[in-house]
Enzyme design. Structure first.
Site, PDB file in Angstrom:
ATOM      1  N   SER A  30      60.988 106.969  35.073  1.00 30.87           N
ATOM      2  CA  SER A  30      59.848 106.282  34.450  1.00 30.87           C
ATOM      3  C   SER A  30      60.178 106.044  32.984  1.00 30.87           C
ATOM      4  O   SER A  30      60.873 106.851  32.357  1.00 30.87           O
ATOM      5  CB  SER A  30      58.587 107.140  34.537  1.00 30.87           C
ATOM      6  OG  SER A  30      57.564 106.591  33.746  1.00 30.87           O
ATOM      7  N   TYR A  56      54.629 115.058  33.034  1.00 27.38           N
ATOM      8  CA  TYR A  56      55.182 113.996  33.893  1.00 27.38           C
ATOM      9  C   TYR A  56      56.403 113.369  33.207  1.00 27.38           C
ATOM     10  O   TYR A  56      57.469 113.202  33.821  1.00 27.38           O
ATOM     11  CB  TYR A  56      54.109 112.939  34.152  1.00 27.38           C
ATOM     12  CG  TYR A  56      54.593 111.676  34.825  1.00 27.38           C
ATOM     13  CD1 TYR A  56      54.787 111.632  36.200  1.00 27.38           C
ATOM     14  CD2 TYR A  56      54.844 110.513  34.087  1.00 27.38           C
ATOM     15  CE1 TYR A  56      55.223 110.465  36.829  1.00 27.38           C
ATOM     16  CE2 TYR A  56      55.274 109.350  34.700  1.00 27.38           C
ATOM     17  CZ  TYR A  56      55.465 109.330  36.065  1.00 27.38           C
ATOM     18  OH  TYR A  56      55.901 108.177  36.683  1.00 27.38           O
TER      19      TYR A  56
HETATM   20  P1  NAP Z   1      51.989 105.669  44.579  1.00 32.73           P
HETATM   21  O1  NAP Z   1      51.457 104.309  44.851  1.00 32.73           O
HETATM   22  O2  NAP Z   1      51.065 106.746  44.116  1.00 32.73           O
HETATM   23  O3  NAP Z   1      52.754 106.174  45.918  1.00 32.73           O
HETATM   24  C1  NAP Z   1      53.287 107.463  45.926  1.00 32.73           C
HETATM   25  C2  NAP Z   1      54.000 107.682  47.250  1.00 32.73           C
HETATM   26  O4  NAP Z   1      54.616 108.965  47.199  1.00 32.73           O
HETATM   27  C3  NAP Z   1      53.059 107.694  48.438  1.00 32.73           C
HETATM   28  O5  NAP Z   1      53.748 107.082  49.505  1.00 32.73           O
HETATM   29  C4  NAP Z   1      52.863 109.182  48.714  1.00 32.73           C
HETATM   30  O6  NAP Z   1      52.612 109.474  50.073  1.00 32.73           O
HETATM   31  C5  NAP Z   1      54.220 109.719  48.325  1.00 32.73           C
HETATM   32  N1  NAP Z   1      54.289 111.135  47.981  1.00 32.73           N
HETATM   33  C6  NAP Z   1      53.683 111.784  46.973  1.00 32.73           C
HETATM   34  N2  NAP Z   1      54.026 113.079  46.979  1.00 32.73           N
HETATM   35  C7  NAP Z   1      54.875 113.242  48.020  1.00 32.73           C
HETATM   36  C8  NAP Z   1      55.549 114.356  48.570  1.00 32.73           C
HETATM   37  N3  NAP Z   1      55.430 115.575  48.024  1.00 32.73           N
HETATM   38  N4  NAP Z   1      56.318 114.166  49.671  1.00 32.73           N
HETATM   39  C9  NAP Z   1      56.453 112.941  50.234  1.00 32.73           C
HETATM   40  N5  NAP Z   1      55.829 111.846  49.751  1.00 32.73           N
HETATM   41  C10 NAP Z   1      55.049 112.008  48.661  1.00 32.73           C
HETATM   42  O7  NAP Z   1      53.195 105.641  43.521  1.00 32.73           O
HETATM   43  P2  NAP Z   1      54.071 104.425  42.895  1.00 32.73           P
HETATM   44  O8  NAP Z   1      53.330 103.882  41.732  1.00 32.73           O
HETATM   45  O9  NAP Z   1      54.562 103.530  43.950  1.00 32.73           O
HETATM   46  O10 NAP Z   1      55.266 105.288  42.282  1.00 32.73           O
HETATM   47  C11 NAP Z   1      56.490 105.505  42.951  1.00 32.73           C
HETATM   48  C12 NAP Z   1      57.448 106.150  41.974  1.00 32.73           C
HETATM   49  O11 NAP Z   1      57.554 105.336  40.815  1.00 32.73           O
HETATM   50  C13 NAP Z   1      56.991 107.536  41.482  1.00 32.73           C
HETATM   51  O12 NAP Z   1      58.105 108.384  41.360  1.00 32.73           O
HETATM   52  C14 NAP Z   1      56.408 107.239  40.115  1.00 32.73           C
HETATM   53  O13 NAP Z   1      56.463 108.351  39.240  1.00 32.73           O
HETATM   54  C15 NAP Z   1      57.320 106.116  39.654  1.00 32.73           C
HETATM   55  N6  NAP Z   1      56.743 105.273  38.596  1.00 32.73           N
HETATM   56  C16 NAP Z   1      55.613 104.544  38.823  1.00 32.73           C
HETATM   57  C17 NAP Z   1      55.092 103.776  37.789  1.00 32.73           C
HETATM   58  C18 NAP Z   1      53.838 102.951  37.933  1.00 32.73           C
HETATM   59  O14 NAP Z   1      53.329 102.452  36.922  1.00 32.73           O
HETATM   60  N7  NAP Z   1      53.318 102.752  39.148  1.00 32.73           N
HETATM   61  C19 NAP Z   1      55.720 103.775  36.542  1.00 32.73           C
HETATM   62  C20 NAP Z   1      56.857 104.534  36.357  1.00 32.73           C
HETATM   63  C21 NAP Z   1      57.371 105.275  37.394  1.00 32.73           C
HETATM   64  P3  NAP Z   1      51.105 109.499  50.734  1.00 32.73           P
HETATM   65  O15 NAP Z   1      50.560 108.099  50.622  1.00 32.73           O
HETATM   66  O16 NAP Z   1      51.343 109.879  52.158  1.00 32.73           O
HETATM   67  O17 NAP Z   1      50.312 110.476  49.939  1.00 32.73           O
END
Ligand code: NAP
Length: 249
Positions: free
Chosen positions: A144, A158
């Site tokens: 991130s 985080y």
């Molecule tokens: P999201 O929409 O909240 O989706 C998170 C996913 O991770 C869901 O599929 C969830 O599964 C799964 N998950 C969470 N904990 C888990 C665990 N312990 N074991 C297996 N699966 C798990 O997140 P996103 O925004 O797509 O983010 C994806 C990645 O990008 C993350 O690492 C996040 O930190 C990073 N990121 C995101 C952003 C942003 O602005 N969105 C920015 C920087 C970095 P369930 O649905 O089954 O709960």
């Protein structure tokens, strides 16, 4: 050419879901991992199959070693090979200052965002590294921009867990560079997914978008495009890289 197999953690929604479908389009069979929402993961698997590739949904908590082992063993049983891993699963938490944070919060943050991806990478290297008789492969870790920015008054924990991912990416990339395994990371900025609501800030994307140099949030698809490029042979000489996908943030 043989179809390659990819594991995407946290693939039921957001960046992981879109990455799974893009990777299928690029020729990968996909193991779609989720924690809770198996129905959503099955919809992602259906989209992978619609691209003509095989998909397997595995519900497993990658914040635990047992969950990680179950995930990789399920892939072994169904596909009998592993060529790539996207360490995408990650969590945020409510906005807090460090002087308010509990030990339980810090443990959950680091177990999910740092230890889990390291265990998944370990299992992937055991299967892909030529040192272990594998045929090589690629790992992409989802970090991130917070790792650079520190996220004061939001979630410094985080940000620190993602900084661990950056350093891990660099170190592992060098460790396995001569063993056919490339290791890279993407650092997304403000991306329009459900993660912000899960941290109690559903308005975060709308509020912060004007502060981004490009004056907008990014999409999960824009992040997935960078991830799938790093997985591909087009990135054959790229390892240890950390690619910002942040609109300049
Ligand atoms: P999201 O929409 O909240 O989706 C998170 C996913 O991770 C869901 O599929 C969830 O599964 C799964 N998950 C969470 N904990 C888990 C665990 N312990 N074991 C297996 N699966 C798990 O997140 P996103 O925004 O797509 O983010 C994806 C990645 O990008 C993350 O690492 C996040 O930190 C990073 N990121 C995101 C952003 C942003 O602005 N969105 C920015 C920087 C970095 P369930 O649905 O089954 O709960």
């Amino acid at each position: 050419m043989d179809t390659k197999t990819l594991i995407v953690t946290g693939a039921s929604r957001g960046i992981g879901a879109v990455t799974s479908v893009r990777a299928a389009r690029a020729g990968f069979d996909v193991v779609v991992n989720c924690l809770r929402d198996e129905a959503a993961a099955e919809r992602v698997a259906a989209a992978v199959r619609a691209e003509g590739r095989r998909a397997l949904v595995v519900r497993a908590d990658v914040a635990t070693e047992a969950g990680v082992l179950a995930l990789f063993e399920a892939c072994d049983r169904t596909f009998g090979r592993l060529d790539a891993l996207v360490n995408n699963a990650g969590v945020v938490d409510a906005a807090q200052r460090v002087d308010e944070m509990s030990a339980a919060r810090l443990a959950r943050m680091f177990t999910t965002n740092a230890v889990g991806p390291m265990l998944c990478a370990r299992e992937a290297v055991r299967r892909m590294s030529t040192r272990h008789g594998g045929a090589g492969g690629a790992i992409v870790n989802v970090s991130s921009a917070a790792a650079r920015l520190g996220s004061p008054n939001q979630y410094v924990d985080y940000a620190a867990s993602k900084a661990a991912i950056d350093t891990f990416t660099k170190g592992l990339a060098l460790e396995v560079a001569a063993e056919g395994v490339r290791v890279n990371a993407v650092r997304p900025g403000i991306i329009d997914t459900e993660i912000h609501a899960s941290g109690g800030q559903p308005e975060r994307v709308r509020q912060l978008a004007p502060t981004v140099p490009m004056r907008r949030a990014g999409s999960a698809d824009e992040v997935a495009a960078a991830i799938v490029w790093l997985l591909s042979d087009d990135a054959a000489y790229v390892t240890g890289a950390i690619v910002d996908v942040t609109g300049g943030r």
